[in-house]
Design a protein around this motif. Structure first.
Motif, PDB file in Angstrom:
ATOM      1  N   GLY B 207       0.883  -1.263  -0.118  1.00 16.88           N
ATOM      2  CA  GLY B 207       0.063  -0.005   0.049  1.00 16.88           C
ATOM      3  C   GLY B 207       0.949   1.168   0.022  1.00 16.88           C
ATOM      4  O   GLY B 207       2.200   1.317  -0.060  1.00 16.88           O
ATOM      5  N   ASN B 208       0.155   2.416  -0.284  1.00 17.40           N
ATOM      6  CA  ASN B 208       0.970   3.490  -0.253  1.00 17.40           C
ATOM      7  C   ASN B 208       1.336   4.116   1.161  1.00 17.40           C
ATOM      8  O   ASN B 208       1.218   3.408   2.174  1.00 17.40           O
ATOM      9  N   ALA B 209       1.786   5.265   1.327  1.00 15.87           N
ATOM     10  CA  ALA B 209       2.608   5.982   2.633  1.00 15.87           C
ATOM     11  C   ALA B 209       1.361   5.905   3.738  1.00 15.87           C
ATOM     12  O   ALA B 209       1.711   5.504   4.890  1.00 15.87           O
ATOM     13  N   TYR B 210      -0.093   6.266   3.214  1.00 18.05           N
ATOM     14  CA  TYR B 210      -0.948   6.354   4.226  1.00 18.05           C
ATOM     15  C   TYR B 210      -1.367   4.890   4.724  1.00 18.05           C
ATOM     16  O   TYR B 210      -1.692   4.626   6.101  1.00 18.05           O
ATOM     17  N   VAL B 211      -1.421   3.923   3.909  1.00 18.01           N
ATOM     18  CA  VAL B 211      -1.692   2.327   4.418  1.00 18.01           C
ATOM     19  C   VAL B 211      -0.606   1.995   5.189  1.00 18.01           C
ATOM     20  O   VAL B 211      -0.840   1.442   6.080  1.00 18.01           O
ATOM     21  N   ALA B 212       0.714   2.211   4.703  1.00 16.85           N
ATOM     22  CA  ALA B 212       1.664   1.887   5.489  1.00 16.85           C
ATOM     23  C   ALA B 212       1.806   2.116   6.962  1.00 16.85           C
ATOM     24  O   ALA B 212       2.025   1.656   7.933  1.00 16.85           O
ATOM     25  N   ARG B 213       1.363   3.456   7.247  1.00 18.31           N
ATOM     26  CA  ARG B 213       1.601   4.172   8.347  1.00 18.31           C
ATOM     27  C   ARG B 213       0.320   3.863   9.165  1.00 18.31           C
ATOM     28  O   ARG B 213       0.418   3.793  10.523  1.00 18.31           O
ATOM     29  N   THR B 214      -0.778   3.692   8.683  1.00 14.24           N
ATOM     30  CA  THR B 214      -2.041   3.371   9.465  1.00 14.24           C
ATOM     31  C   THR B 214      -1.739   1.610   9.724  1.00 14.24           C
ATOM     32  O   THR B 214      -2.030   1.163  10.973  1.00 14.24           O
ATOM     33  N   LYS B 215      -0.947   0.767   8.954  1.00 15.07           N
ATOM     34  CA  LYS B 215      -0.629  -0.415   9.479  1.00 15.07           C
ATOM     35  C   LYS B 215       0.204  -0.427  10.974  1.00 15.07           C
ATOM     36  O   LYS B 215       0.135  -1.265  11.927  1.00 15.07           O
ATOM     37  N   LYS B 216       1.363   0.473  10.809  1.00 16.74           N
ATOM     38  CA  LYS B 216       2.050   0.730  11.780  1.00 16.74           C
ATOM     39  C   LYS B 216       1.356   1.047  13.202  1.00 16.74           C
ATOM     40  O   LYS B 216       1.414   0.479  14.270  1.00 16.74           O
ATOM     41  N   TRP B 217       0.380   2.035  12.910  1.00 16.09           N
ATOM     42  CA  TRP B 217      -0.499   2.194  13.903  1.00 16.09           C
ATOM     43  C   TRP B 217      -1.407   1.207  14.525  1.00 16.09           C
ATOM     44  O   TRP B 217      -1.603   1.008  15.917  1.00 16.09           O
ATOM     45  N   VAL B 218      -1.923   0.450  13.771  1.00 17.62           N
ATOM     46  CA  VAL B 218      -2.652  -0.590  14.434  1.00 17.62           C
ATOM     47  C   VAL B 218      -2.144  -1.967  14.818  1.00 17.62           C
ATOM     48  O   VAL B 218      -2.550  -2.856  15.348  1.00 17.62           O
ATOM     49  N   TYR B 219      -0.740  -1.961  14.675  1.00 17.89           N
ATOM     50  CA  TYR B 219       0.164  -3.157  14.798  1.00 17.89           C
ATOM     51  C   TYR B 219       0.000  -3.275  16.257  1.00 17.89           C
ATOM     52  O   TYR B 219       0.305  -2.311  16.982  1.00 17.89           O
ATOM     53  N   GLY B 220      -0.149  -4.402  16.742  1.00 15.42           N
ATOM     54  CA  GLY B 220      -0.123  -4.502  18.296  1.00 15.42           C
ATOM     55  C   GLY B 220      -1.719  -5.028  18.662  1.00 15.42           C
ATOM     56  O   GLY B 220      -1.861  -6.062  19.252  1.00 15.42           O
ATOM     57  N   ASP B 221      -2.604  -4.551  18.241  1.00 12.24           N
ATOM     58  CA  ASP B 221      -3.945  -4.832  18.263  1.00 12.24           C
ATOM     59  C   ASP B 221      -4.284  -5.938  17.175  1.00 12.24           C
ATOM     60  O   ASP B 221      -4.857  -6.721  17.626  1.00 12.24           O
ATOM     61  N   VAL B 222      -3.521  -5.873  15.975  1.00 16.23           N
ATOM     62  CA  VAL B 222      -3.552  -6.938  15.233  1.00 16.23           C
ATOM     63  C   VAL B 222      -2.014  -7.091  14.544  1.00 16.23           C
ATOM     64  O   VAL B 222      -1.307  -6.194  14.760  1.00 16.23           O
ATOM     65  N   ASP B 223      -1.966  -8.227  14.000  1.00 18.48           N
ATOM     66  CA  ASP B 223      -0.367  -8.221  13.376  1.00 18.48           C
ATOM     67  C   ASP B 223      -0.459  -7.866  11.954  1.00 18.48           C
ATOM     68  O   ASP B 223      -1.576  -7.668  11.384  1.00 18.48           O
ATOM     69  N   ILE B 224       0.520  -7.404  11.479  1.00 21.90           N
ATOM     70  CA  ILE B 224       1.013  -7.029  10.091  1.00 21.90           C
ATOM     71  C   ILE B 224       1.691  -7.691   9.555  1.00 21.90           C
ATOM     72  O   ILE B 224       3.019  -8.426  10.062  1.00 21.90           O
ATOM     73  N   ASP B 225       2.127  -7.816   8.238  1.00 20.41           N
ATOM     74  CA  ASP B 225       3.249  -8.308   7.413  1.00 20.41           C
ATOM     75  C   ASP B 225       4.498  -7.708   7.456  1.00 20.41           C
ATOM     76  O   ASP B 225       5.403  -8.246   8.107  1.00 20.41           O
ATOM     77  N   MET B 226       4.693  -6.336   7.457  1.00 17.25           N
ATOM     78  CA  MET B 226       5.753  -5.728   7.359  1.00 17.25           C
ATOM     79  C   MET B 226       5.450  -4.323   6.877  1.00 17.25           C
ATOM     80  O   MET B 226       4.321  -3.847   6.299  1.00 17.25           O
ATOM     81  N   ILE B 227       6.325  -3.283   7.039  1.00 18.32           N
ATOM     82  CA  ILE B 227       6.243  -1.968   6.417  1.00 18.32           C
ATOM     83  C   ILE B 227       7.140  -1.941   5.295  1.00 18.32           C
ATOM     84  O   ILE B 227       8.249  -1.601   5.550  1.00 18.32           O
ATOM     85  N   ALA B 228       6.694  -2.249   4.201  1.00 11.19           N
ATOM     86  CA  ALA B 228       7.540  -2.132   2.988  1.00 11.19           C
ATOM     87  C   ALA B 228       7.930  -0.783   2.442  1.00 11.19           C
ATOM     88  O   ALA B 228       7.221   0.198   2.438  1.00 11.19           O
ATOM     89  N   GLY B 229       9.232  -0.957   2.020  1.00 13.41           N
ATOM     90  CA  GLY B 229       9.627   0.371   1.334  1.00 13.41           C
ATOM     91  C   GLY B 229       9.918   0.243  -0.108  1.00 13.41           C
ATOM     92  O   GLY B 229       9.240  -0.825  -0.527  1.00 13.41           O
ATOM     93  N   PRO B 230      10.562   0.923  -0.750  1.00 13.01           N
ATOM     94  CA  PRO B 230      10.894   0.895  -2.087  1.00 13.01           C
ATOM     95  C   PRO B 230      11.536  -0.593  -2.631  1.00 13.01           C
ATOM     96  O   PRO B 230      12.301  -1.186  -1.716  1.00 13.01           O
ATOM     97  N   SER B 231      11.250  -0.866  -3.800  1.00 15.30           N
ATOM     98  CA  SER B 231      11.772  -2.229  -4.275  1.00 15.30           C
ATOM     99  C   SER B 231      13.207  -2.251  -4.714  1.00 15.30           C
ATOM    100  O   SER B 231      13.716  -0.999  -5.041  1.00 15.30           O
ATOM    101  N   GLU B 232      13.906  -3.109  -4.269  1.00 14.49           N
ATOM    102  CA  GLU B 232      15.506  -3.148  -4.804  1.00 14.49           C
ATOM    103  C   GLU B 232      15.785  -4.241  -5.368  1.00 14.49           C
ATOM    104  O   GLU B 232      15.203  -5.501  -5.104  1.00 14.49           O
ATOM    105  N   ILE B 233      16.616  -4.144  -6.654  1.00 17.80           N
ATOM    106  CA  ILE B 233      17.387  -5.472  -6.856  1.00 17.80           C
ATOM    107  C   ILE B 233      18.837  -5.434  -6.719  1.00 17.80           C
ATOM    108  O   ILE B 233      19.412  -4.058  -6.635  1.00 17.80           O
ATOM    109  N   CYS B 234      19.636  -6.275  -6.307  1.00 21.30           N
ATOM    110  CA  CYS B 234      21.277  -6.378  -6.316  1.00 21.30           C
ATOM    111  C   CYS B 234      21.632  -7.556  -7.280  1.00 21.30           C
ATOM    112  O   CYS B 234      21.312  -8.773  -6.791  1.00 21.30           O
ATOM    113  N   ILE B 235      22.169  -7.275  -8.272  1.00 20.77           N
ATOM    114  CA  ILE B 235      22.843  -8.128  -9.392  1.00 20.77           C
ATOM    115  C   ILE B 235      24.366  -8.514  -8.910  1.00 20.77           C
ATOM    116  O   ILE B 235      24.912  -7.287  -8.922  1.00 20.77           O
TER     117      ILE B 235
END
Lengths: 431, 431
Positions: B207-235
């Protein structure tokens, strides 16, 4: 302890404590986090002087302090530590996970590589109480997982000392980095590092409201174990339960603090009466009876159900940290239990055993979070990497489906990364 | 893409994105959380009208909408969905965990019971893009784990419609509750429940920044997967890497968004030059070249190391979401990799394959969090309960150590819960 029916109990406000959105704690912890990020050790020394009342010259517990602590321990305590460590190691070894792979088709290897987290921080509360058992419970699974470096932080007293039981337990568990720093500043130091404290990837261990809130803030930059709430016990008892034992267990839970929640669920009014009577009889003799009385009055409940099935269902709705099944055939009835941190079976498996020596971890999900989380374990100190190998032919077989999905998502460079490999024809390239 | 040495790369600001402490996003999401907690569906309808520009009469996607979506899909897309689902199921079945027990001594049973989380919410972003692959990646492990109820929330367009690819993927994955609600309000509804949306115990999905931030707030009352950042590749590439393939993979990563991080690490300047040249050649033909150019310029790096060992070490320091080992003997060299979300081996295992059809999950730890977290998996949708049974004799053997530790912690009612069972003598009581 008030007696009520299961449906009356369901009318009560939820046992789950909502995440506290108020800003009071944040007003304290956010400036501390920034201070530590900006000023490192300077901030730690300054905050320790201000909050713990002691001016330190080093954050580290010295080898001499360890030795003094160990030599001051009684033989029976040292033996107890060793027994607890051995039992914890035996149980937690059962949680070790293997890396694995599969070959679903020719030319395809898929798998999961398990690696330990490199550095972990363990917070141990200070204050008047001493928690050697928490030291063992947090460190032993990390050690078994293969964590390279474990740092304990714990607040010093106003003489700059750390509780000797804690130091003895740290030594028994095999940890020699103990730092004299507590509160929000310890969590910030573990998360972001200072001159004395290497940053870690995960922070575990209990703490007060400031510690818990700081863990929530740094979560994401590092992992944390959980945000723990008050401790609970739920005893499901029938006529085979020994009322004196059940009462002693409810009282032991109640002595933790005034917020502790002792709950009894039984399908039998006589059992409820007998246990209640035992509680009254036993309470007066206990050292911490003031705390116990508050806990029982504020948070204790006796829930009388129609049937054993309803009692077990009630336990699942509560999702208690500790669940004692003091019933006929506890093993068979365990099949119905889906939400509990730890399940204690029968008359001779009290929570107190699990708190110290039984083998499983005493760090358990509280406040109904057993619906979605697990006891602390070896699995909390490892992480997984997926492994993917397709050879040229396997990729070719997967290419149409992969490109179709990439194009549906508008990610045409993804489709092209597949296409370019198909277009290559028979040019010689390593798989 | 700038070329630099490994030591120059280490001087750069950390790839890890610090948790954002600023209050801008909180000022938006905290009132939304409260609104949804207080006003339920009313808040959801009102916020959807305000933020998504559509007035809905129901939040649910109807069976008719599902059918329309499915019938509008091409055969090749439907086949691709099925292939992806089957491959995901095959791999994720390897993650299923068993309940287990051990009997370390006579009279002792210890174990771990594994149960699925009952209800899970999956957030799927809306907007112009469509993410059918995210639907499969989030739902298939939950289904395999045995989750009873899975609810997807995803924002509707201004006509009240949901992307048909997303609906087709939801049907393929076996989910039939899709709710037309997005943003912070969707996360709050999943965490706390409304008239239409049952509360869940865990929320996953991007989700976007608002979704990610809301997940951080509700974390503890429910579980969440992670707070994802931008995607990376390393070759990590050596002279056996096909430069055209490596370039295509870096470009595919760069097309995600301007924050995407394409990184190349190689011990060979000629390899670096060849891949850089291929990037220039291929870029011009790509649809999303504006985004790609930004990503490469802002976040792309080519790191030239002294040795392959230094290249692998650099990859471990980065702890990338996606790591491609385009080197001789990638299987053998994988032994050195300790931090990566997914490891792709050889010239024919591009990230794009793993994004869609390879089998492993594409929800992976970003921004260096592979140091402490894992790909989304079946293990994220189960939880464990410890099992403890000691009989009378086993408890008696453990009693001294248990009481010694309880007393050291000042918890005398805990000690008494053990003592009372020792004092009982030979009175007949069930174990």
């Amino acid at each position: 302890m008030k007696k009520m029916t299961a449906s009356e109990f369901r009318q009560l406000p939820s046992i789950s404590s909502g995440q506290n959105h108020n800003q009071n704690v944040d007003e304290t912890v956010l400036p501390i986090i920034s201070d530590v990020q900006k000023n490192g050790d300077d901030a730690l020394f300054r905050l320790t002087e201000k909050l713990d009342g002691v001016s330190l010259s080093t954050l580290y517990v010295t080898e001499e302090e360890f030795q003094q602590a160990e030599s001051s321990m009684s033989d029976s305590f040292q033996t107890a530590l060793k027994t607890a460590r051995q039992n914890l190691e035996t149980f937690h070894a059962g949680q070790l996970e293997k890396s694995w792979f599969m070959n679903p088709h020719n030319g395809m290897t898929l798998g999961q590589k398990v690696t330990p987290i490199k550095r972990v921080g363990v917070y141990i509360p200070g204050g008047k109480a001493s928690y050697p058992s928490s030291v063992l419970m947090n460190i032993i699974p990390a050690k078994l997982a293969g964590v390279e470096k474990i740092t304990i932080t714990t607040p010093p007293d106003d003489q700059g000392n750390i509780n000797p039981h804690v130091l003895a337990a740290a030594k028994e568990a095999g940890v020699d980095t103990v730092c004299k720093v507590g509160g929000a500043q310890a969590i910030a130091a573990l998360a972001y590092g200072t001159e004395s404290i290497e940053p870690v990837s995960k922070i575990v261990g209990p703490g007060n409201a400031y510690v818990a809130r700081t863990k929530k803030w740094v979560y994401g930059d590092v992992d944390i174990d959980m945000i723990a709430g008050p401790s609970e016990i739920c005893i499901v008892a029938d006529e085979t339960a020994n009322p004196a034992f059940a009462a002693a267990d409810l009282l032991s839970q109640a002595e933790h603090d005034e917020q502790a929640k002792p709950l009894l669920v039984t399908p039998d009014w006589d059992v409820a009466d007998a246990i209640q009577k035992e509680i009254s009889n036993q309470m007066e003799k206990l050292d911490r009876k003031a705390i116990i009385r508050e806990s029982l009055n504020q948070n204790g409940h006796i829930i009388v159900t129609e049937t054993l099935a309803e009692a077990l269902d009630t336990a699942n709705r509560i999702a208690p940290e500790h669940l004692q099944l003091m019933i006929r055939d506890p093993f068979a009835n365990m099949a119905s239990i889906v939400n509990a941190g730890a399940i204690f079976l029968g008359n001779y498996s009290p929570e107190a055993l699990g708190d110290y020596t039984a083998g499983p971890n005493h760090t358990l999900p509280t406040s109904g979070t057993a619906m979605f989380s697990s006891p602390l374990g070896v699995y909390d100190f490892v992480k997984k990497s997926s492994i993917i190998h397709y050879d040229k032919n396997a990729l070719s077989q997967a290419s149409q489906a992969t490109m179709s999905l990439a194009e549906a998502e508008g990610l045409t460079a993804h489709a092209r990364a597949i296409q370019i490999r198909k277009d290559e024809g028979n040019a010689p390239t390593n798989d």
